[in-house]
Structure formats: C-alpha cells, structure tokens
Design a protein around this motif. Structure first.
Motif, mmCIF file in Angstrom:
data_model
loop_
_atom_site.group_PDB
_atom_site.id
_atom_site.type_symbol
_atom_site.label_atom_id
_atom_site.label_comp_id
_atom_site.label_asym_id
_atom_site.label_seq_id
_atom_site.Cartn_x
_atom_site.Cartn_y
_atom_site.Cartn_z
ATOM 1 N N THR A 1 0.862 -1.181 0.000
ATOM 2 C CA THR A 1 0.000 0.000 0.000
ATOM 3 C C THR A 1 0.899 1.231 0.000
ATOM 4 N N VAL A 2 0.717 2.090 -0.997
ATOM 5 C CA VAL A 2 1.607 3.238 -1.143
ATOM 6 C C VAL A 2 0.868 4.576 -1.003
ATOM 7 N N LYS A 3 -0.454 4.525 -0.851
ATOM 8 C CA LYS A 3 -1.194 5.779 -0.750
ATOM 9 C C LYS A 3 -2.520 5.553 -0.044
ATOM 10 N N LEU A 4 -2.895 6.527 0.800
ATOM 11 C CA LEU A 4 -4.201 6.501 1.466
ATOM 12 C C LEU A 4 -4.813 7.894 1.358
ATOM 13 N N GLU A 5 -6.047 7.944 0.850
ATOM 14 C CA GLU A 5 -6.788 9.204 0.763
ATOM 15 C C GLU A 5 -8.051 9.078 1.614
ATOM 16 N N VAL A 6 -8.229 9.987 2.560
ATOM 17 C CA VAL A 6 -9.401 9.974 3.424
ATOM 18 C C VAL A 6 -10.205 11.250 3.187
ATOM 19 N N SER A 7 -11.438 11.088 2.726
ATOM 20 C CA SER A 7 -12.322 12.231 2.502
ATOM 21 C C SER A 7 -13.190 12.455 3.736
ATOM 22 N N PHE A 8 -13.362 13.723 4.113
ATOM 23 C CA PHE A 8 -14.102 14.062 5.322
ATOM 24 C C PHE A 8 -15.565 14.352 5.008
ATOM 25 N N PRO A 9 -16.451 14.088 5.982
ATOM 26 C CA PRO A 9 -17.883 14.281 5.745
ATOM 27 C C PRO A 9 -18.218 15.744 5.492
ATOM 28 N N THR A 10 -19.092 15.976 4.516
ATOM 29 C CA THR A 10 -19.505 17.345 4.191
ATOM 30 C C THR A 10 -20.713 17.791 5.010
ATOM 31 N N ASP A 11 -21.470 16.824 5.544
ATOM 32 C CA ASP A 11 -22.640 17.201 6.343
ATOM 33 C C ASP A 11 -22.251 17.650 7.750
ATOM 34 N N HIS A 12 -21.073 17.226 8.205
ATOM 35 C CA HIS A 12 -20.541 17.650 9.504
ATOM 36 C C HIS A 12 -19.070 18.021 9.322
ATOM 37 N N PRO A 13 -18.792 19.174 8.712
ATOM 38 C CA PRO A 13 -17.394 19.551 8.431
ATOM 39 C C PRO A 13 -16.607 19.791 9.717
ATOM 40 N N LEU A 14 -15.323 19.492 9.659
ATOM 41 C CA LEU A 14 -14.425 19.669 10.795
ATOM 42 C C LEU A 14 -13.433 20.785 10.478
ATOM 43 N N ALA A 15 -13.441 21.824 11.297
ATOM 44 C CA ALA A 15 -12.604 22.984 11.039
ATOM 45 C C ALA A 15 -11.148 22.732 11.407
ATOM 46 N N SER A 16 -10.924 21.864 12.402
ATOM 47 C CA SER A 16 -9.560 21.617 12.876
ATOM 48 C C SER A 16 -9.164 20.168 12.617
ATOM 49 N N VAL A 17 -8.170 19.972 11.759
ATOM 50 C CA VAL A 17 -7.642 18.643 11.456
ATOM 51 C C VAL A 17 -6.123 18.760 11.376
ATOM 52 N N SER A 18 -5.422 18.064 12.268
ATOM 53 C CA SER A 18 -3.961 18.139 12.304
ATOM 54 C C SER A 18 -3.368 16.742 12.239
ATOM 55 N N PRO A 19 -2.641 16.417 11.185
ATOM 56 C CA PRO A 19 -1.999 15.097 11.103
ATOM 57 C C PRO A 19 -0.729 15.043 11.930
ATOM 58 N N GLN A 20 -0.414 13.869 12.417
ATOM 59 C CA GLN A 20 0.850 13.642 13.133
ATOM 60 C C GLN A 20 1.912 13.230 12.118
ATOM 61 N N PRO A 21 3.105 13.815 12.188
ATOM 62 C CA PRO A 21 4.168 13.404 11.245
ATOM 63 C C PRO A 21 4.390 11.894 11.311
ATOM 64 N N LEU A 22 4.575 11.291 10.145
ATOM 65 C CA LEU A 22 4.716 9.846 10.060
ATOM 66 C C LEU A 22 5.914 9.519 9.175
ATOM 67 N N ALA A 23 6.884 8.844 9.758
ATOM 68 C CA ALA A 23 8.101 8.522 9.008
ATOM 69 C C ALA A 23 7.778 7.672 7.785
ATOM 70 N N GLY A 24 8.331 8.042 6.643
ATOM 71 C CA GLY A 24 8.126 7.286 5.416
ATOM 72 C C GLY A 24 6.908 7.711 4.618
#
Length: 244
Positions: A57-80
């Motif tokens: 697996t070389v890629k992951l795309e996650v789409s967020f819900p539009t009916d309940h949008p989230l204003a704050s989304v912060s990813p954690q750094p991930l090696a590789g």
C-alpha cells in the motif's frame, strides 16, 4: 471410519468459514484514542491493513464528511509518508469558539516515499480532529487505498440501515456523549469530597474539645487532691499543738 469422515468434514467446513471471514474483516477502519465525545476534540487513528501478497500500500486518501465539516484537522508526522491536507470552502460557515470559519478540511492524503505498507503488515495514520458535531452519533469517512501495482480499493460504502456490513465499508467514527456529563460527575465527586472533608474537620474539632475537657477535669481533680491532703496535714499539726 465414520468418525474420521466426520472430523475431516468438520475441518473443511471450519477452514471454509475462516477463509470467507478473513477478507471481510480486513478493511480500513477508524478508532479514537480514548473517546470521541460530541462537541469536543479527539485523536483518531485510521488503521490500514495490506490485503495483497504481491503489492504494497503506497497511498491513502481519506475524505471528510460534508454534512458535519471539521474545522480543525492536524496530522501527526509519520516517518516514510508525505502528508497533504486539502481544504474546501463551506457553503454555510461554521462558528467555532465565537469565530466564523468559512473553510474546512475536505481530504487528507498520505503518500509513501519509501516501501509503504508491505504484505503482511498494517499501518496507523493518526489525526487530531475537532470540533466534533453535537447532533450526530457518528462520522462517516470515505477512503481510497492505492497499491504499488496501481490497484485502487474504494472503502466508500456507508453503513446499511439494517445493520449489515457492506462489501467495502467506509470507516465510521462512533461518537460518545458530550464531555459535559463527565464534568458534571467530576463536580459531584468534588462536592462529595468537600462534604467528607467538612465532616472530618468537625469530628477533629469535637475530638479536640473532648480532649480539652478531659484534661481540665484531670487538672481540677489533682488540685482537689492536693488541697485535701494539705487540709488533713493542717488539721494534724493543729491537733498536736493543742495537745502540747
């Protein structure tokens, strides 16, 4: 002979069940670290297993819900992995902590710059998200999993109304009761603790008062004895003088 045939048939049946159940259980899921309370913030992990024997697996795309949008989304750094956060304009602005928010995260993409998730392994992709909605029991995310052989698996099917799991279920984040309930319980515990402390203080004061009363009584008793002895001695001396 009959016993052997029955055992063989049972083993085949069990193996068949395991083979059928295995692939259905291995899909992209999302779970909170602790709880995801309504109206609050949470850290969540998207768990991605590798289901292929000949590709990573070389890629992951996650789409967020539009009916309940989230204003704050912060990813954690991930090696590789390289991380891209995509934001989109909102048709209806959100009000978060008294401020108007006119855009929210619509997608987060992780792209491997190394080996990715190799066969036989899984990877977790952590995010800090909020503010979670107060008027929903769950959030449904849609995920695309891309393999090194260009195959794309679409985990986008929403939960069925009858509770049955679809073939390619989308990750679902279950939301718990608002954190205010927990604060209320904490306040109740605090008040209970204060009441117990007040009882202990009163009891200590009563003990101190009782000890003081006992000490006073003992002192008075000793003084009385001394006075009595002195009186007797005085009487004896007076009698001797008269006799003399």
């Amino acid at each position: 002979m009959n016993v052997s045939r029955i055992a063989l048939a049972g083993g085949i049946a069990a193996s068949t069940v395991l083979l059928l159940a295995g692939p259905a259980a291995a899909h992209v899921t999302v779970q909170p670290q602790g709880e995801a309370a309504k109206g609050g913030y949470a850290t969540v992990n998207f768990k991605v297993p590798n289901e292929r024997d000949n590709a990573s697996t070389v890629k992951l795309e996650v789409s967020f819900p539009t009916d309940h949008p989230l204003a704050s989304v912060s990813p954690q750094p991930l090696a590789g992995w390289k991380i891209e956060v995509t934001k989109s304009k909102l048709d209806t602005p959100l009000e978060v902590h008294g401020k108007k928010i006119d855009e929210a995260v619509s997608k987060v993409t992780w792209t491997s710059d190394g080996k990715g998730i190799e066969p036989g392994f899984f990877q977790q992709f952590p995010l800090s998200v909020g503010q979670l909605p107060e008027d929903s029991d769950q959030l449904v995310f849609k995920a695309l999993q891309t393999y090194s052989n260009k195959e794309v698996v679409r985990w986008i099917e929403e939960p069925a109304a009858n509770g049955e799991e679809p073939d390619s279920p989308a990750p679902v984040l279950k939301l718990t009761a608002a954190a205010d309930d927990a604060h209320g319980a904490a306040d109740a515990d605090a008040k209970g603790g204060e009441a117990e402390q007040a009882k202990d203080t009163t009891a200590a004061a009563e003990d101190t008062s009782s000890n003081s009363s006992d000490t006073t009584a003992r002192v008075l008793g000793v003084v009385g004895i001394v006075v009595g002895v002195a009186g007797v001695a005085f009487g004896v001396l007076t009698g001797r003088r008269r006799t003399a």
